[in-house]
Design an enzyme around this catalytic site. Structure first.
Site, PDB file in Angstrom:
ATOM      1  N   HIS A 421      26.454  26.864 -29.266  1.00 23.80           N
ATOM      2  CA  HIS A 421      26.264  25.880 -30.339  1.00 23.80           C
ATOM      3  C   HIS A 421      26.926  26.342 -31.630  1.00 23.80           C
ATOM      4  O   HIS A 421      27.167  27.531 -31.856  1.00 23.80           O
ATOM      5  CB  HIS A 421      24.768  25.612 -30.582  1.00 23.80           C
ATOM      6  CG  HIS A 421      24.091  26.604 -31.475  1.00 23.80           C
ATOM      7  ND1 HIS A 421      24.153  26.537 -32.842  1.00 23.80           N
ATOM      8  CD2 HIS A 421      23.330  27.699 -31.181  1.00 23.80           C
ATOM      9  CE1 HIS A 421      23.457  27.538 -33.364  1.00 23.80           C
ATOM     10  NE2 HIS A 421      22.950  28.256 -32.381  1.00 23.80           N
ATOM     11  N   CYS A 422      27.245  25.377 -32.478  1.00 25.42           N
ATOM     12  CA  CYS A 422      27.726  25.640 -33.838  1.00 25.42           C
ATOM     13  C   CYS A 422      26.838  24.822 -34.767  1.00 25.42           C
ATOM     14  O   CYS A 422      25.639  24.722 -34.545  1.00 25.42           O
ATOM     15  CB  CYS A 422      29.205  25.292 -33.972  1.00 25.42           C
ATOM     16  SG  CYS A 422      29.616  23.565 -33.603  1.00 25.42           S
ATOM     17  N   LYS A 423      27.408  24.236 -35.803  1.00 26.65           N
ATOM     18  CA  LYS A 423      26.607  23.407 -36.709  1.00 26.65           C
ATOM     19  C   LYS A 423      26.407  22.003 -36.144  1.00 26.65           C
ATOM     20  O   LYS A 423      25.290  21.485 -36.138  1.00 26.65           O
ATOM     21  CB  LYS A 423      27.280  23.316 -38.079  1.00 26.65           C
ATOM     22  CG  LYS A 423      26.501  22.500 -39.110  1.00 26.65           C
ATOM     23  CD  LYS A 423      27.259  22.460 -40.435  1.00 26.65           C
ATOM     24  CE  LYS A 423      26.429  21.732 -41.502  1.00 26.65           C
ATOM     25  NZ  LYS A 423      26.237  20.309 -41.206  1.00 26.65           N
ATOM     26  N   GLY A 425      28.717  20.683 -33.262  1.00 27.03           N
ATOM     27  CA  GLY A 425      29.252  20.487 -31.925  1.00 27.03           C
ATOM     28  C   GLY A 425      30.751  20.622 -31.800  1.00 27.03           C
ATOM     29  O   GLY A 425      31.274  20.761 -30.696  1.00 27.03           O
ATOM     30  N   LEU A 450      23.258  23.125 -34.327  1.00 34.03           N
ATOM     31  CA  LEU A 450      22.032  23.494 -35.026  1.00 34.03           C
ATOM     32  C   LEU A 450      21.490  22.336 -35.863  1.00 34.03           C
ATOM     33  O   LEU A 450      20.283  22.255 -36.109  1.00 34.03           O
ATOM     34  CB  LEU A 450      22.252  24.721 -35.916  1.00 34.03           C
ATOM     35  CG  LEU A 450      20.962  25.375 -36.414  1.00 34.03           C
ATOM     36  CD1 LEU A 450      20.255  26.103 -35.270  1.00 34.03           C
ATOM     37  CD2 LEU A 450      21.215  26.334 -37.570  1.00 34.03           C
TER      38      LEU A 450
END
Length: 468
Positions: A421-423, A425, A450
């Site tokens: 995951h990132c912020k 996608g 996230l």
């Protein structure tokens, strides 16, 4: 005076055109220069002057091509060491164009050759000529909410540059009137700073009151804060600065792309060549050429291509249309990736029609990830930057920022399920494709990143720094 800002969202880059009485100035032009020529023609003016506020590191400038096509003179800070015909300028240099004028402020700090441009429009009102500056084009010295990063010099330390930057801000820019408008060369999302706001302009007064870096009174504390927690510097930054020092070739000189048949691409991939798929996250997740890397055109495509592939990469492009191919190639040239092996003729559809298998990447929601974590059957990999990780992350997650993938992959079990995951996608799908290409067998992308995790009111933890 005619004044226009051109904002290139994919690079968070702002350039400018100013004109008075038929004479125009372009500041910090992007690689593809047609928009300035069109704007000049639409307003009946001629581009006579081109300013570069410094040697840009995050994109390739179009100053050399624009000068060749217009006959304009290029002006750069004297310490740039530019090797193309130009006028080296220093503090106090002034250029008059029509009723307008530009005065150069020497503002070293982000780079040694950095300059800012104070703009005055000498309009006669009630019989009197106004000579008060109304704007300053600050390049990468002063941003909206931030200042330029001080770690881009091969000859000076970040601490030395940060000290120069403090002096430039306080002894030059902050001596301007509060009403003077501030127009920087970058906005939120650029790696040239770390705390930029989303606005495209500001004033000296607003920045004096709200910019965190300008609240730091001590030069020593300013240096300490500016040199800590800097965002990772992509390898291509120094290379782009060198390209800009010499001036890039015209885009029209680039060769046409070669069509590559599926069978040939299969052979190339087996030999270690890179295929770059520019489709959306959803399209790539559902079906893609095995081993291809996904960097979707919908985000900061060129910056991430430069970061994770490097300027020496010569990928084969995979796209769904001719328009996508042309857009991808243009964006790649903006960061200096020019030599491409070609494109997959017919895209993924042609690959499938040739009888070759496609790959997919599983995607799950934040809620599904929470359930799997509770069952202890998945590892979480966070690929955001350090400041994001420290602010909030999933407890027990492994942190390995996407910026580091070019150096080495994260040390995780290749056979274990890994939820990335990132912020939001975008970066996580880039990372997922790189992991899959690197032999990780059970890669999962977390939809919404996230942001979705926190919107679902799921718990996070943060990193506590010493003394905080």
């Amino acid at each position: 005076m005619y004044f226009e800002q051109f904002y290139l969202g994919c690079l968070a880059h702002a350039s400018y055109l100013l004109a008075s009485e038929g004479e125009a100035v372009v500041v910090d032009p992007q690689r593809d220069v047609e928009l300035y020529l069109k704007a000049a023609a639409d307003h009946g003016v001629t581009v006579r002057h081109i300013f570069e506020t410094h040697l840009h590191a995050d994109f390739v400038s179009g100053h050399k091509e624009l000068a060749a096509r217009t006959g304009a003179t290029i002006y750069m800070g004297a310490q740039a060491g530019a090797t193309f015909p130009h006028v080296p300028v220093r503090d106090g240099f002034e250029l008059k164009f029509g009723q307008g004028s530009i005065r150069v402020l020497g503002t070293p700090g982000h780079t040694l050759e950095s300059i800012c441009l104070v703009v005055t429009d000498e309009v006669v009102t009630d019989g009197e000529k106004s000579a008060q500056p109304w704007a300053v084009l600050t390049g990468d010295t002063l941003f909206i909410g931030d200042v330029g990063r001080p770690d881009l010099s091969p000859t000076h330390s970040p601490a030395e540059l940060a000290g120069l930057l403090y002096d430039s801000l306080h002894n030059k820019l902050l001596t301007l009137a509060d009403s003077v408008l501030v127009y920087p060369a970058h906005g939120a999302g650029s790696l040239c700073g770390k705390n930029m706001r989303a606005e495209r302009s500001s004033t000296i007064a607003t920045e004096r009151l709200t910019n965190y870096a300008l609240q730091i009174k001590s030069r020593e504390e300013f240096i300490a804060q500016l040199t800590s927690n800097l965002p990772s510097r992509p390898e291509y930054f120094l290379k782009d600065a060198e390209i800009n020092r010499a001036g890039a070739s015209a885009l029209a000189d680039l060769p046409s792309l070669r069509a590559i048949a599926p069978a040939e691409l299969k052979t190339m991939l087996s030999a270690g060549e890179i295929a770059l798929d520019v489709s959306s996250n959803e399209e790539f997740a559902s079906s893609h050429v095995p081993g291809s890397v996904n960097i979707a055109l919908g985000g900061q495509f060129a910056s991430w291509a430069g970061t994770v592939l490097g300027l020496s990469a010569h990928p084969v492009l995979i796209a769904a249309s001719q328009e996508q191919l042309e857009e991808a190639r243009l964006r790649l040239t903006r960061v200096g990736i020019e030599v491409l092996s070609g494109f997959l003729d017919g895209g993924v559809a042609a690959w499938q029609q040739a009888g070759f298998p496609v790959a997919a990447i599983q995607q799950i929601t934040a809620g599904h990830l929470a359930a799997r974590l509770k069952a202890h059957d998945v590892r979480v990999l966070d690929v955001r930057r350090e400041s994001e990780w420290e602010g909030a992350h999933v407890e027990g997650a492994t942190w390995w920022p996407l910026d580091n993938f070019r150096i080495s992959p994260p040390e995780l079990d290749h056979d274990a399920p890994i939820a990335v995951h990132c912020k939001s996608g975008y970066r996580s799908m880039i990372a997922s494709s790189l992991l899959q290409r690197g032999g990780f067998r059970h890669v999962i992308n977390v939809i919404g990143g996230l942001d979705a995790w926190q919107q679902s009111n799921l718990p996070t933890v943060s990193v506590k720094r010493a003394g905080v």
